[in-house]
Motif scaffolding. Structure first.
Motif, PDB file in Angstrom:
ATOM      1  N   THR A  73       0.926  -1.051   0.054  1.00 49.91           N
ATOM      2  CA  THR A  73       0.060   0.146  -0.026  1.00 49.91           C
ATOM      3  C   THR A  73       0.963   1.216   0.149  1.00 49.91           C
ATOM      4  OG1 THR A  73      -1.491  -0.991   1.351  1.00 49.91           O
ATOM      5  CG2 THR A  73      -1.751   1.373   1.052  1.00 49.91           C
ATOM      6  N   LEU A  74      -0.028   2.113  -0.814  1.00 50.25           N
ATOM      7  CA  LEU A  74       1.645   3.455  -1.325  1.00 50.25           C
ATOM      8  C   LEU A  74       0.032   4.525  -0.857  1.00 50.25           C
ATOM      9  CD1 LEU A  74       4.051   5.073  -0.994  1.00 50.25           C
ATOM     10  CD2 LEU A  74       3.640   4.034  -4.061  1.00 50.25           C
ATOM     11  N   ILE A  75       0.257   5.368  -0.178  1.00 47.52           N
ATOM     12  CA  ILE A  75      -0.657   6.718   0.242  1.00 47.52           C
ATOM     13  C   ILE A  75      -0.334   8.039  -0.213  1.00 47.52           C
ATOM     14  CG2 ILE A  75      -2.406   7.237   2.247  1.00 47.52           C
ATOM     15  CD1 ILE A  75      -1.797   5.301   3.777  1.00 47.52           C
ATOM     16  N   PHE A  76      -0.716   9.042  -0.715  1.00 45.20           N
ATOM     17  CA  PHE A  76       0.007  10.404  -1.501  1.00 45.20           C
ATOM     18  C   PHE A  76      -0.374  10.933  -0.817  1.00 45.20           C
ATOM     19  CE2 PHE A  76       0.134   7.162  -4.984  1.00 45.20           C
ATOM     20  CZ  PHE A  76       1.618   7.313  -5.488  1.00 45.20           C
ATOM     21  N   GLY A  77      -1.716  11.303   0.109  1.00 47.71           N
ATOM     22  CA  GLY A  77      -2.035  11.888   1.137  1.00 47.71           C
ATOM     23  C   GLY A  77      -2.554  12.050   2.067  1.00 47.71           C
ATOM     24  N   ASN A  78      -3.594  12.806   2.376  1.00 49.28           N
ATOM     25  CA  ASN A  78      -4.800  12.431   3.582  1.00 49.28           C
ATOM     26  C   ASN A  78      -5.690  13.898   3.807  1.00 49.28           C
ATOM     27  OD1 ASN A  78      -2.107  13.127   5.603  1.00 49.28           O
ATOM     28  ND2 ASN A  78      -3.572  14.057   5.821  1.00 49.28           N
ATOM     29  N   ARG A  79      -6.664  13.706   3.973  1.00 45.51           N
ATOM     30  CA  ARG A  79      -7.366  14.769   4.301  1.00 45.51           C
ATOM     31  C   ARG A  79      -7.259  15.743   6.045  1.00 45.51           C
ATOM     32  NH1 ARG A  79     -14.073  13.599   2.700  1.00 45.51           N
ATOM     33  NH2 ARG A  79     -13.316  11.450   4.175  1.00 45.51           N
ATOM     34  N   GLY A  80      -7.340  16.804   5.568  1.00 50.40           N
ATOM     35  CA  GLY A  80      -7.211  17.389   6.624  1.00 50.40           C
ATOM     36  C   GLY A  80      -8.789  17.831   7.136  1.00 50.40           C
ATOM     37  N   ALA A  81      -9.425  18.456   9.134  1.00 47.41           N
ATOM     38  CA  ALA A  81     -10.146  18.014   9.773  1.00 47.41           C
ATOM     39  C   ALA A  81     -10.394  19.603  10.015  1.00 47.41           C
ATOM     40  CB  ALA A  81     -10.101  16.989  10.861  1.00 47.41           C
ATOM     41  N   ALA A  82     -11.573  20.531   9.872  1.00 52.93           N
ATOM     42  CA  ALA A  82     -12.265  21.412  11.241  1.00 52.93           C
ATOM     43  C   ALA A  82     -13.272  21.218  11.554  1.00 52.93           C
ATOM     44  CB  ALA A  82     -11.821  22.310   9.310  1.00 52.93           C
ATOM     45  N   ARG A  83     -12.565  21.515  13.275  1.00 55.86           N
ATOM     46  CA  ARG A  83     -14.036  21.348  13.975  1.00 55.86           C
ATOM     47  C   ARG A  83     -14.933  23.009  13.956  1.00 55.86           C
ATOM     48  NH1 ARG A  83     -14.130  20.278  19.869  1.00 55.86           N
ATOM     49  NH2 ARG A  83     -16.122  20.634  20.893  1.00 55.86           N
ATOM     50  N   VAL A  84     -16.302  22.881  13.422  1.00 52.69           N
ATOM     51  CA  VAL A  84     -16.937  24.190  13.585  1.00 52.69           C
ATOM     52  C   VAL A  84     -18.247  23.434  14.166  1.00 52.69           C
ATOM     53  CG1 VAL A  84     -18.272  25.108  11.238  1.00 52.69           C
ATOM     54  CG2 VAL A  84     -16.767  23.957  11.024  1.00 52.69           C
ATOM     55  N   THR A  85     -18.808  24.580  14.948  1.00 53.80           N
ATOM     56  CA  THR A  85     -19.649  24.983  15.812  1.00 53.80           C
ATOM     57  C   THR A  85     -20.847  25.733  15.371  1.00 53.80           C
ATOM     58  OG1 THR A  85     -18.471  24.493  18.086  1.00 53.80           O
ATOM     59  CG2 THR A  85     -20.660  24.897  18.045  1.00 53.80           C
ATOM     60  N   ASP A 131       6.829  -7.189  -3.816  1.00 50.43           N
ATOM     61  CA  ASP A 131       6.403  -8.259  -3.307  1.00 50.43           C
ATOM     62  C   ASP A 131       6.144  -9.359  -3.810  1.00 50.43           C
ATOM     63  OD1 ASP A 131       3.863  -8.801  -1.597  1.00 50.43           O
ATOM     64  OD2 ASP A 131       3.095  -9.105  -3.721  1.00 50.43           O
ATOM     65  N   ALA A 132       6.667 -10.837  -3.571  1.00 50.69           N
ATOM     66  CA  ALA A 132       6.689 -11.903  -3.797  1.00 50.69           C
ATOM     67  C   ALA A 132       5.513 -12.164  -4.760  1.00 50.69           C
ATOM     68  CB  ALA A 132       7.249 -13.205  -2.950  1.00 50.69           C
ATOM     69  N   SER A 133       4.421 -11.763  -4.294  1.00 56.97           N
ATOM     70  CA  SER A 133       3.536 -12.291  -5.109  1.00 56.97           C
ATOM     71  C   SER A 133       3.247 -11.558  -5.982  1.00 56.97           C
ATOM     72  CB  SER A 133       1.568 -12.014  -4.084  1.00 56.97           C
ATOM     73  OG  SER A 133       1.444 -10.394  -3.618  1.00 56.97           O
ATOM     74  N   GLY A 134       3.555 -10.334  -6.992  1.00 54.95           N
ATOM     75  CA  GLY A 134       3.419 -10.279  -7.952  1.00 54.95           C
ATOM     76  C   GLY A 134       1.902  -9.272  -8.472  1.00 54.95           C
ATOM     77  N   VAL A 135       1.006  -8.682  -6.931  1.00 55.76           N
ATOM     78  CA  VAL A 135       0.023  -8.259  -6.800  1.00 55.76           C
ATOM     79  C   VAL A 135       0.682  -6.367  -7.822  1.00 55.76           C
ATOM     80  CG1 VAL A 135      -0.968  -9.919  -6.288  1.00 55.76           C
ATOM     81  CG2 VAL A 135      -0.055  -7.958  -5.277  1.00 55.76           C
ATOM     82  N   GLU A 136      -0.404  -5.874  -7.899  1.00 57.07           N
ATOM     83  CA  GLU A 136      -0.096  -4.137  -8.011  1.00 57.07           C
ATOM     84  C   GLU A 136      -0.891  -3.581  -6.986  1.00 57.07           C
ATOM     85  OE1 GLU A 136       0.743  -1.966 -10.650  1.00 57.07           O
ATOM     86  OE2 GLU A 136       1.406  -3.711 -10.851  1.00 57.07           O
ATOM     87  N   PRO A 137       0.927  -2.873  -6.406  1.00 58.44           N
ATOM     88  CA  PRO A 137      -0.050  -2.308  -5.220  1.00 58.44           C
ATOM     89  C   PRO A 137      -1.061  -0.705  -5.157  1.00 58.44           C
ATOM     90  CG  PRO A 137       2.238  -2.262  -5.809  1.00 58.44           C
ATOM     91  CD  PRO A 137       2.034  -2.729  -6.845  1.00 58.44           C
ATOM     92  N   VAL A 138      -1.579  -1.385  -4.168  1.00 58.15           N
ATOM     93  CA  VAL A 138      -2.820  -0.410  -3.469  1.00 58.15           C
ATOM     94  C   VAL A 138      -2.084   1.303  -3.631  1.00 58.15           C
ATOM     95  CG1 VAL A 138      -4.714   0.317  -2.294  1.00 58.15           C
ATOM     96  CG2 VAL A 138      -3.964  -1.886  -2.743  1.00 58.15           C
ATOM     97  N   ARG A 139      -2.341   1.705  -4.320  1.00 56.44           N
ATOM     98  CA  ARG A 139      -2.293   3.555  -4.657  1.00 56.44           C
ATOM     99  C   ARG A 139      -3.198   3.973  -4.691  1.00 56.44           C
ATOM    100  NH1 ARG A 139       0.670   4.577 -10.607  1.00 56.44           N
ATOM    101  NH2 ARG A 139      -0.804   3.110 -11.074  1.00 56.44           N
TER     102      ARG A 139
END
Length: 518
Positions: A240-252, A448-456
């Motif tokens: 697995t390879l992750i290129f980013g993440n969402r941010g978070a804002a708390r609003v009332t 990866d020995a299985s030869g499967v494509e990584p999850v992006r």
């Protein structure tokens, strides 16, 4: 390989080319650390790993954090690293640098964290969460404790697991990293990149001090790229390879009614109820398909066809997800789960004022409150979304105030509300076709020995304190998880699968030995 390709008749030449492709996928690539070597060196590092996870590391206990920092500093120095403890209000972070530089090579900062979540011992299926145990599945498929010696006798069983707090989050990846340097030393090799390391001491608390600490030591930590070894693999257990993440804002959001709660018998049908008004206002913000109806909320998001294909290739079992969470139909923000989390969200995380059940009173409440968490994206940051919400609420006829309204405002405006924003992390993302992304992706394909494509994963839905580290160093990043997806991090019975431990050593070794192009 797609099923449609397998079902279509192929000419002999195409069959030959296909056979060569399959052979290339399964043939061990040149330069890859042999599995038997990785297994042997992983096993050699396991006593240290067990010793490390036996050190309590609750992020709220400075004395325990200091013990972990001291232990890890000794472990890095033993392998030849130059180390520095970075002061942080009694919970220092640890910086390490490989002393031998490769001329002209890029510098990569590897980020991991040494702190952990608190524990509730009674919830764990072992005597003490801080005392690691080895478990195997019995004939009934249940986990049971087995002698720790099974890690050190006979062939190393990849299905054994070490159960302890922080075994996977995040001490396992730290030890995989150190074992990869043991492999380099055994083979008399040097990294093909310049290596720096930062071990955070408050990641489980949201890394509140990382911006200040990194800013103070920017020269020491400066790098061309950042690799984050944290979090689990995708549920499919593909690399697995992750290129980013969402941010978070708390609003009332607060909707005001009468100055004080009123008897519903005396004033019902006369004084507007703020709880009902709040419910009506919230109903204007999303449609029946679950899409946000606030004008402009999704306008900045653009997904290319190539990105959509990558998101679809993640392979999430949507039917299984719906069954697991207990819904019959998903919202229609995106075509899939992965596509949906590329957009900013508007989630109501809580509502109050009228009580229910035995605590209920026959009143018209004076105000009603809804709390949102907005998951943001780089294109739609907190301030932008907050401004859209303000405009939407005004469009519904509300006058927005900065504090509880006074008599003059109450006499002038029928609908009164207050909208305020708290703190939160920003979204960050590295382009999937960037040199860093291509470098990490190719390494995962090779190891990866299985030869499967990584999850992006273009951008994961959760929010992590990556933004402050990335902003402080002004460097691109990727998140490369090494541990099993079912590791139970943050809850009881946290564990690390030994097969993933060995695989992590192989992956880190190949990262270290692969030059990063500018």
């Amino acid at each position: 390989m797609r099923l449609s390709l397998l079902l279509r008749p192929l000419p002999l030449l195409a069959l030959g080319l296909l056979a060569l492709q399959v052979q290339a996928q399964t043939r061990p690539p040149e330069g890859l650390l042999p599995a038997e070597t990785a297994s042997r060196l992983a096993r050699a590092s396991l006593p240290e790993f067990l010793e490390l996870v036996a050190l309590p590391n609750d992020a709220s206990v400075p004395a325990d954090i200091q013990k972990n920092v001291n232990w890890l500093e000794a472990a890095f120095r033993k392998r030849g690293f130059i180390t520095t403890q970075l002061a942080n209000n009694g919970k220092p972070m640890l910086a390490a640098q490989w002393p031998k530089t490769a001329p002209g090579a890029r510098t990569v900062l590897f980020y991991m964290h040494l702190d952990g979540q608190p524990v509730v011992p009674a919830e764990w299926s072992q005597p003490d969460p801080w005392k690691p145990v080895v478990k195997a599945r019995n004939a009934a498929g249940q986990w049971e404790i087995v002698p720790t010696e099974r890690l050190f006798s006979g062939p190393l069983d990849p299905e054994l697991r070490v159960f302890a707090r922080a075994s996977s989050d995040d001490k396992g990846p730290i030890m995989m990293f150190l074992a990869a340097f043991d492999a380099l030393r055994e083979k008399n090799l040097e990294p093909a990149i310049n290596v720096k390391v930062l071990l955070d001491s408050e990641e489980e608390k949201g890394s509140p001090s990382i911006a200040a600490v990194v800013g103070k030591h920017k020269g020491l930590l400066q790098a061309d790229a950042i690799v984050i070894h944290d979090g689990p693999r995708h549920a499919s257990e593909r690399p697995t390879l992750i290129f980013g993440n969402r941010g978070a804002a708390r609003v009332t959001l607060t909707v005001f009614g009468p100055k004080a709660p009123l008897h519903s018998g005396h004033y019902g049908n006369y004084v507007p109820n703020p709880a009902l008004r709040l419910a009506s206002l919230l109903a204007t913000m999303k449609d029946e398909q679950g899409r946000v109806t606030v004008a402009g909320y999704y306008d900045r998001i653009r997904l290319s066809e190539a990105e959509k294909r990558i998101l679809a290739d993640t392979g999430d079992d949507e039917a299984a997800i719906r069954k697991r969470v207990g819904i019959s139909r998903a919202e229609r923000v995106g075509g899939t789960l992965q596509e949906s989390i590329q957009y900013p969200s508007l989630n109501v995380r809580g509502m109050a004022e009228a009580s229910v059940g035995d605590k209920a009173s026959n009143i018209i409440p004076s105000h009603a409150i809804a709390e949102f968490d907005l998951r943001t994206t780089p294109e739609a940051p907190p301030d932008y979304l907050f401004g859209l919400l303000e405009a939407h609420i005004r469009k519904q006829g509300y006058h927005l105030v900065k504090a509880a309204p006074g008599d003059a405002e109450r006499a002038t405006h029928d609908k009164l509300a207050m909208l305020s924003m708290g703190t939160g992390g920003k979204a960050v993302r590295t382009p999937m076709d960037s040199p860093l992304g291509q470098w990490a992706y190719e390494v995962l394909r090779r190891t990866d020995a299985s030869g499967v494509e990584p999850v992006r994963i273009r951008m994961m839905g959760g929010s992590v304190p990556t933004d402050r580290l990335v902003e402080a160093l002004e460097a691109p990043f990727v998140i490369l998880p090494l541990v099993n997806g079912d590791n139970n991090q943050h809850t009881y019975d946290e564990n690390l699968r030994i097969g993933h431990y060995v695989g992590g050593v192989m992956t880190v070794f190949e990262l270290l030995r692969t030059p990063l192009k500018p």
